[in-house]
Design an enzyme around this catalytic site. Structure first.
Site, PDB file in Angstrom:
ATOM      1  N   GLY A   1      -3.381  33.611 -31.149  1.00 55.76           N
ATOM      2  CA  GLY A   1      -2.248  32.997 -31.842  1.00 55.76           C
ATOM      3  C   GLY A   1      -0.918  33.709 -31.676  1.00 55.76           C
ATOM      4  O   GLY A   1      -0.033  33.574 -32.528  1.00 55.76           O
TER       5      GLY A   1
ATOM      6  N   ARG B   1     -17.263  14.565 -28.568  1.00 60.76           N
ATOM      7  CA  ARG B   1     -15.826  14.832 -28.446  1.00 60.76           C
ATOM      8  C   ARG B   1     -14.995  13.790 -29.170  1.00 60.76           C
ATOM      9  O   ARG B   1     -13.960  14.098 -29.764  1.00 60.76           O
ATOM     10  CB  ARG B   1     -15.415  14.834 -26.969  1.00 60.76           C
TER      11      ARG B   1
ATOM     12  N   MET C   1      -8.544  25.897 -26.688  1.00 61.32           N
ATOM     13  CA  MET C   1      -9.463  26.030 -25.566  1.00 61.32           C
ATOM     14  C   MET C   1     -10.470  24.888 -25.438  1.00 61.32           C
ATOM     15  O   MET C   1     -11.569  25.093 -24.933  1.00 61.32           O
ATOM     16  CB  MET C   1     -10.203  27.377 -25.660  1.00 61.32           C
TER      17      MET C   1
ATOM     18  N   HIS D   1       0.956  27.075 -20.471  1.00 60.22           N
ATOM     19  CA  HIS D   1      -0.032  27.595 -19.524  1.00 60.22           C
ATOM     20  C   HIS D   1       0.567  28.811 -18.814  1.00 60.22           C
ATOM     21  O   HIS D   1       1.738  28.780 -18.421  1.00 60.22           O
ATOM     22  CB  HIS D   1      -0.400  26.500 -18.502  1.00 60.22           C
TER      23      HIS D   1
ATOM     24  N   ASP E   1      -5.702  15.162 -16.940  1.00 62.97           N
ATOM     25  CA  ASP E   1      -6.161  16.207 -16.020  1.00 62.97           C
ATOM     26  C   ASP E   1      -5.750  17.566 -16.561  1.00 62.97           C
ATOM     27  O   ASP E   1      -4.643  17.714 -17.095  1.00 62.97           O
ATOM     28  CB  ASP E   1      -5.546  15.997 -14.631  1.00 62.97           C
TER      29      ASP E   1
ATOM     30  N   GLU F   1       6.159  33.283 -22.311  1.00 63.16           N
ATOM     31  CA  GLU F   1       5.575  32.151 -23.053  1.00 63.16           C
ATOM     32  C   GLU F   1       6.211  32.083 -24.435  1.00 63.16           C
ATOM     33  O   GLU F   1       6.538  31.007 -24.943  1.00 63.16           O
ATOM     34  CB  GLU F   1       4.061  32.316 -23.198  1.00 63.16           C
TER      35      GLU F   1
END
Ligand code: GRF
Length: 217
Positions: free
Chosen positions: A13, A66, A91, A110, A144, A175
């Site tokens: 986090g 899911r 994740m 990312h 994707d 980031e």
């Protein structure tokens, strides 16, 4: 108007922490409505609680599939009045149903310069490839993995003798700048996806190039 957004996490986090700090700045145009973790013991949940945020634990293991997991996510996010969902070290792969539901309202960070080095173990692979630069990407999510219109990228050099953890730390610092920046621009209604490419009104790009290694002649 302040944009209400949700943050999905699975672990440490540190990006969540950067967002929390950005939101605390006067005039920041967005606020965190809800933090959800699929991992009950995620360190990020402690950060959220320390900041007085509403948290939810939605453990994927307690759902039959899911679809049921994602339905629960969307339900919780919508109940909290979320307009934008931010994946910050989340994740779990997300299916079409979730991604399409939140189309252009779902972003991810990312730790590479996408579309290069999608997936896991990014820094190991960047170093093994001998890449001279790496960085991070904030992008809208498509089904994707690690794909979708790019909002912000930051580049950092890969240094000789870098270990994966050295490069990871260098990238992570960016980031922490890039993600709050992307959320701010979205909240200011400056981000548009046109033909699969992001346009940001009022954005100024750098004029020069970067050379790495530099100075060897
Ligand atoms: C970050 O490197 C992010 O780019 C990746 O997962 C990591 C999460 O780190 N998707 P943290 O949980 O925000 O510290």
């Amino acid at each position: 108007m302040t944009l209400r957004f949700g943050v999905l996490i699975s672990g440490r986090g540190s990006n969540l922490q950067a967002i929390i700090e950005a939101c605390a700045q006067p005039g920041y145009p967005a606020e965190i409505a809800l933090v959800i973790s699929n991992e009950p013991n995620a360190q990020g949940l402690v950060r959220a609680q320390n900041a007085g945020l509403t948290i939810g634990i939605i453990d994927h293991r307690s759902f039959v599939d899911r679809a049921a997991f994602e339905t629960a996510l969307t339900f919780a996010l919508e109940e909290a009045g979320v307009e934008l969902v931010c994946l910050a070290g989340f994740m779990r792969m997300l299916t079409h149903t979730f991604v399409d539901h939140w189309n252009d309202r779902l972003i991810n960070v990312h730790p590479s310069l996408l579309p290069a080095f999608k997936g896991l173990d990014v820094h190991e692979r960047v170093i093994a490839a001998g890449a001279r630069f790496s960085g991070c990407t904030v992008h809208f999510v498509r089904v994707d993995m690690d794909a979708g219109p790019i909002i912000v990228q930051s580049a950092v050099p890969v240094l000789s003798h870098d270990r994966p953890e050295d490069l990871a730390a260098r990238v992570l610092a960016f980031e922490h700048e890039s993600l709050p920046m992307a959320i701010k621009w979205i909240a200011e209604n400056r981000v548009q996806v046109i033909d699969g490419v992001v346009e940001i009104s009022g954005a100024i790009g750098p004029e020069g190039g970067l050379i790495n290694p530099s100075g060897a002649r």
